[in-house]
Structure formats: C-alpha cells, structure tokens
Enzyme design. Structure first.
Site, PDB file in Angstrom:
ATOM      1  N   GLU A   1      59.742  -9.798  11.824  1.00 47.56           N
ATOM      2  CA  GLU A   1      60.926  -8.630  11.799  1.00 47.56           C
ATOM      3  C   GLU A   1      61.850  -9.250  12.619  1.00 47.56           C
ATOM      4  O   GLU A   1      62.078  -8.538  13.424  1.00 47.56           O
ATOM      5  CB  GLU A   1      60.202  -7.506  12.273  1.00 47.56           C
TER       6      GLU A   1
HETATM    7  O1  G3I Z   1      63.589   7.209   1.703  1.00 50.57           O
HETATM    8  C1  G3I Z   1      64.226   8.334   2.394  1.00 50.57           C
HETATM    9  C2  G3I Z   1      65.853   9.015   1.612  1.00 50.57           C
HETATM   10  O2  G3I Z   1      65.361   8.997   0.174  1.00 50.57           O
HETATM   11  C3  G3I Z   1      66.143   9.631   2.785  1.00 50.57           C
HETATM   12  O3  G3I Z   1      67.999  10.054   2.033  1.00 50.57           O
HETATM   13  C4  G3I Z   1      66.341   8.728   3.757  1.00 50.57           C
HETATM   14  C5  G3I Z   1      67.514   9.557   5.145  1.00 50.57           C
HETATM   15  O4  G3I Z   1      67.722   9.452   6.050  1.00 50.57           O
HETATM   16  O5  G3I Z   1      65.737   7.923   4.503  1.00 50.57           O
HETATM   17  C6  G3I Z   1      64.932   8.502   4.143  1.00 50.57           C
HETATM   18  O6  G3I Z   1      64.194   7.110   4.132  1.00 50.57           O
HETATM   19  C7  G3I Z   1      63.617   6.967   5.271  1.00 50.57           C
HETATM   20  C8  G3I Z   1      63.645   5.038   5.404  1.00 50.57           C
HETATM   21  O7  G3I Z   1      63.539   4.479   6.628  1.00 50.57           O
HETATM   22  C9  G3I Z   1      64.051   3.789   4.011  1.00 50.57           C
HETATM   23  O8  G3I Z   1      65.052   4.186   4.139  1.00 50.57           O
HETATM   24  C10 G3I Z   1      63.256   6.695   6.806  1.00 50.57           C
HETATM   25  O9  G3I Z   1      64.198   8.083   7.362  1.00 50.57           O
HETATM   26  C11 G3I Z   1      63.013   6.096   7.707  1.00 50.57           C
HETATM   27  O10 G3I Z   1      62.337   6.531   8.954  1.00 50.57           O
HETATM   28  C12 G3I Z   1      62.485   4.525   7.242  1.00 50.57           C
HETATM   29  O11 G3I Z   1      62.437   3.994   8.443  1.00 50.57           O
HETATM   30  C13 G3I Z   1      61.907   2.274   8.489  1.00 50.57           C
HETATM   31  C14 G3I Z   1      60.714   2.839   9.555  1.00 50.57           C
HETATM   32  O12 G3I Z   1      60.324   1.405   9.514  1.00 50.57           O
HETATM   33  C15 G3I Z   1      59.950   3.445   9.189  1.00 50.57           C
HETATM   34  O13 G3I Z   1      58.629   4.160   9.777  1.00 50.57           O
HETATM   35  C16 G3I Z   1      62.909   1.645   8.503  1.00 50.57           C
HETATM   36  O14 G3I Z   1      63.624   1.442   7.097  1.00 50.57           O
HETATM   37  C17 G3I Z   1      61.836   0.052   8.518  1.00 50.57           C
HETATM   38  O15 G3I Z   1      62.592  -0.954   8.724  1.00 50.57           O
HETATM   39  C18 G3I Z   1      61.292   0.569   9.199  1.00 50.57           C
HETATM   40  O16 G3I Z   1      60.348  -1.088   9.918  1.00 50.57           O
HETATM   41  C19 G3I Z   1      59.170  -0.879  10.810  1.00 50.57           C
HETATM   42  C20 G3I Z   1      57.754  -1.911  10.119  1.00 50.57           C
HETATM   43  O17 G3I Z   1      57.539  -1.423   8.747  1.00 50.57           O
HETATM   44  C21 G3I Z   1      56.913  -1.790  11.169  1.00 50.57           C
HETATM   45  N1  G3I Z   1      57.400  -2.477  13.033  1.00 50.57           N
HETATM   46  C22 G3I Z   1      58.699  -1.578  13.418  1.00 50.57           C
HETATM   47  C23 G3I Z   1      59.840  -2.119  12.379  1.00 50.57           C
HETATM   48  C24 G3I Z   1      60.605  -1.257  12.438  1.00 50.57           C
HETATM   49  O18 G3I Z   1      60.723   0.157  13.157  1.00 50.57           O
END
Ligand code: G3I
EC number: 3.2.1.8
Length: 369
Positions: free
Chosen positions: A258
């Site tokens: 990542e």
């Molecule tokens: O899908 C909703 C959407 O409907 C809404 O409008 C929007 C508003 O903020 O949120 C959207 O969901 C978000 C989702 O990503 C998709 O974009 C969540 O809030 C957000 O918390 C989520 O974050 C992801 C995160 O993991 C959650 O745990 C990141 O994109 C993603 O890059 C991140 O990836 C993780 C790995 O899986 C594990 N290692 C760490 C890495 C970084 O945190």
C-alpha cells in the site's frame, strides 16, 4: 568517407528517434518486469472504467491490482446470509481481461466490517462467521485471485495483539484458524499477513512472532505485506532493509502492498494508518492547497528513488510493490488524519501527469540498461 558521414548522421537520427519513442512507450511495469510486479489500488470508478484516460494509464503502467475498498467485508458480505459479489466480480474480470496479478484485500480485518458483524459477541457465532466468510469468498475466486490478505492489521504498535472483535471473541487462535480456512478453500493461492508499521522494530518483532506461531501451529503463510504508508523522512532505509531481510529469512515473500508517501505536516507525529484517527484541519496544516513546491517535489522524487533502489537490491525477495492509488487526487491521505487537505503522495498527479517521483523510479532501471 563522403558516403559514411551522411550514413552515420542518418543512423544517429534514427537511433535517437527510436530511443525517444521507446522511452515514451515504456512504463513502470515494463521497466520493472524482471524484478517484481508493479501494482495499484483501484477505486470503484476505476474498476468501472469510468475515465478512459485513467483506464489506459492503469493498463499501461501497472500489472497488479488490489481493490482499495470493495472487497472488504462490509461490501462482500453485507448481511449474515447474503453475499454481494457484483463489484468484486467486476474487479476480478478487469484484472483477468488485462492479464494482471490480482490481489484480494482483505478477509479478516476489524475495520470496515458490516454492521451485523460488529454485533457478533460470542465464540460460536464468530467461529461460524469466519468459516463461512473465508470459505465462501476464497472458494468463489479459487484459481482466479493470485494472493490474499488473510489477516489485516492484527497488531498494536508495541507488537502485542490488537484487541479486535476477533481476539475478544476467539482468543489468538483466530489467527491460525483464518490461515487454515483460506488454505483449505484454495490450496494454491498465496496467503499473506498484511499490516502497517511492521518495518518498525517493536511491531516487526511482534509480526515475526505472530507469523512463526501461525506456521508452528500448521497455518500456511506465504508472504508478509508491509503496507508502506510512509513519510519523507521516515522510516529509515535501514529499518526497511532489516525488515526485508528478517521476513524473508522466515521463508516469506515480501510485498510492499500500500505504498504512498505523505508530504504534509503532522503535529502529532502520527505514523501508519490507524483509520480511527481523525483531526480537525487548519490552513497551517494544509500548506500546498494549489500546487506542490519544486523543493518538495524533488524531495519526494529522491525519497521514492532511494526506496526503489533498496527494493531493487533485494528484488529476489520482493514479490510485488503496489501503490495505494493511481493518482494524488484519489489518495486516502487527502482525508487522513485531517479531512479535506491536498496531499501529493503518489507518482501521478491529479491530472494524471507523471511526476518527478515517477521519473526517478523509472530512471533507476533505464540507466542500468
Ligand atoms: O462510500 C462512502 C460514500 O458513500 C460517502 O459519500 C463518502 C463520504 O466520506 O464515504 C465513502 O466511504 C469512504 C470509503 O473510503 C470509500 O471512499 C469512507 O468514508 C472512508 O472511510 C473509506 O476510507 C478507506 C479506508 O481504508 C477505510 O478503512 C480508504 O478509501 C482506503 O484507502 C483505506 O485503505 C486502508 C487499507 O484498506 C488497509 N490499510 C490502511 C489503508 C489506509 O487507511
């Protein structure tokens, strides 16, 4: 002599034309093809091929893919008796169509669980969940997905086990059980333990102990995923190198799963990727809202070059290097640990132009030819 001179001139022109077009044609995946996979994490729009320019960039530059979100349990298993593979089917088909290495992220993770999973309170129910979840998903993609993050982020920073819902309900046996269930569902797929900051000494020692224990109890662990959510100044190359050596001494493939490098200030000196942390922003904390100054652009390029130089030194131990996103605009680091900032952690910018960081990574191989 009269004849040789124009010939030489024509030859030189031809050579330089061919070199230039070669340079334009080559990509990260091409120049690193004999070393390790070069991967990226895809969001929903990218899986759906929404933007043609972005899609051709993905297919040109990368030969491995991970789903940034859509294979997490809240999406694949929204209700106890209901799986939804609509999005993951698209993701896998995309990888197959483009002959890419397909990585599954992730099976057992305390974060992004479906609401019904968060209510599981006893060992019988959790055991049944794990068996059903892992068996169903791994069997479904048997022979199509090349490797899985079986367990994600099971450790605290000091190397002790995170008190996740899995540890609370099942005790540490859940770790070996997860790997055994995955192997049973697809005996050929590569199985990884994936975590952030496991290049840091204390957490690394914890990861090594954990993997040894899983193996000693009969679990198959093929590799370790060092996430690589890093900063311009840290972690040190020494700690990264020690990690490559120590993990590979356990007989594991080492993947950087990542990779991204934040260039923004962090008052709490936060490291890693604990998604529960979030902080309110201020202009001081978002210093480059319009563009990244050249000085920082250069620092980022140098940092990426030194990291990839180290990766090349140990290419025999490294299976894959995956960037966490295709371009800066997509990065989760625009919203963590402070929402709404403008970060620049990847080799491509918001307009899909390659940055100095991209050139510096590629140059390491091109000068070696
Ligand atoms: O899908 C909703 C959407 O409907 C809404 O409008 C929007 C508003 O903020 O949120 C959207 O969901 C978000 C989702 O990503 C998709 O974009 C969540 O809030 C957000 O918390 C989520 O974050 C992801 C995160 O993991 C959650 O745990 C990141 O994109 C993603 O890059 C991140 O990836 C993780 C790995 O899986 C594990 N290692 C760490 C890495 C970084 O945190």
């Amino acid at each position: 002599m009269k004849f040789i001179k124009p010939c030489l001139f024509a030859f030189t022109v031809l050579l330089s034309i061919s070199c230039t077009s070669q340079k334009e044609k080559s990509s990260l995946k091409d120049v690193y093809k004999n070393d390790f996979y070069i991967g990226t994490a895809l969001d929903l729009n990218q899986i759906n091929e929404k933007n043609k320019k972005e899609d051709s960039l993905i297919r040109k530059e990368f030969n491995a893919i991970t789903a940034e979100n859509i294979m997490k349990s809240m999406f694949t298993h929204p209700q106890k008796d209901k799986y939804d593979f609509t999005l993951s089917d698209k993701f896998v088909a995309y990888g197959e169509k483009n002959k890419m290495f397909i990585h599954g992220h992730t099976l057992i993770w305390h974060s992004q669980l479906a609401p019904w999973m968060q209510k599981i309170a006893d060992s019988t129910e959790m055991k049944a969940f794990m068996k059903d979840h892992i068996t169903t998903i791994v069997s479904k993609y048997k022979g199509r997905i090349n490797s899985w993050d079986v367990v994600n982020e099971a450790l605290n920073e000091d190397g002790t086990l995170r008190k996740s819902i899995f540890l609370k309900t099942l005790g540490e046996k859940y770790l070996v059980d997860a790997f055994k269930l995955a192997e049973k569902a697809d005996s050929k797929v590569d199985l990884y333990y994936n975590d952030y900051n496991i290049e840091e000494p204390a957490k690394r020692a914890g990861a090594i102990a954990l993997i040894k224990k899983i193996k000693a109890e009969g679990g198959k662990v093929d590799g370790v995923g060092i996430q690589g959510h890093w900063r311009l100044e840290s972690p040190s190359l020494e700690e990264i190198e020690k990690s490559i050596l120590e993990y590979s001494a356990l007989g594991l493939k080492v993947a950087f799963t990542e990779l991204d490098i934040t260039v923004l200030p962090n008052p709490w000196d936060l490291k890693g990727a604990d998604v529960n942390q979030n902080f309110e922003g201020s202009a001081k904390m978002n210093p480059y809202p319009q563009a990244l100054p050249d000085s920082i652009q250069n620092k980022l390029a140098e940092r990426y070059a030194s990291i990839f130089k180290l990766f090349l030194k140990h290419k025999d131990k490294i299976s894959r290097v995956t960037f966490w996103g295709v371009h800066d605009g997509q990065s989760w680091l625009n919203d963590w640990p402070i929402k709404g900032r403008t970060n620049y952690p990847l080799p491509f910018d918001r307009d899909l132009r390659h940055k100095k960081a991209y050139d510096s990574i590629k140059k390491l191989k091109e000068t070696k030819k």
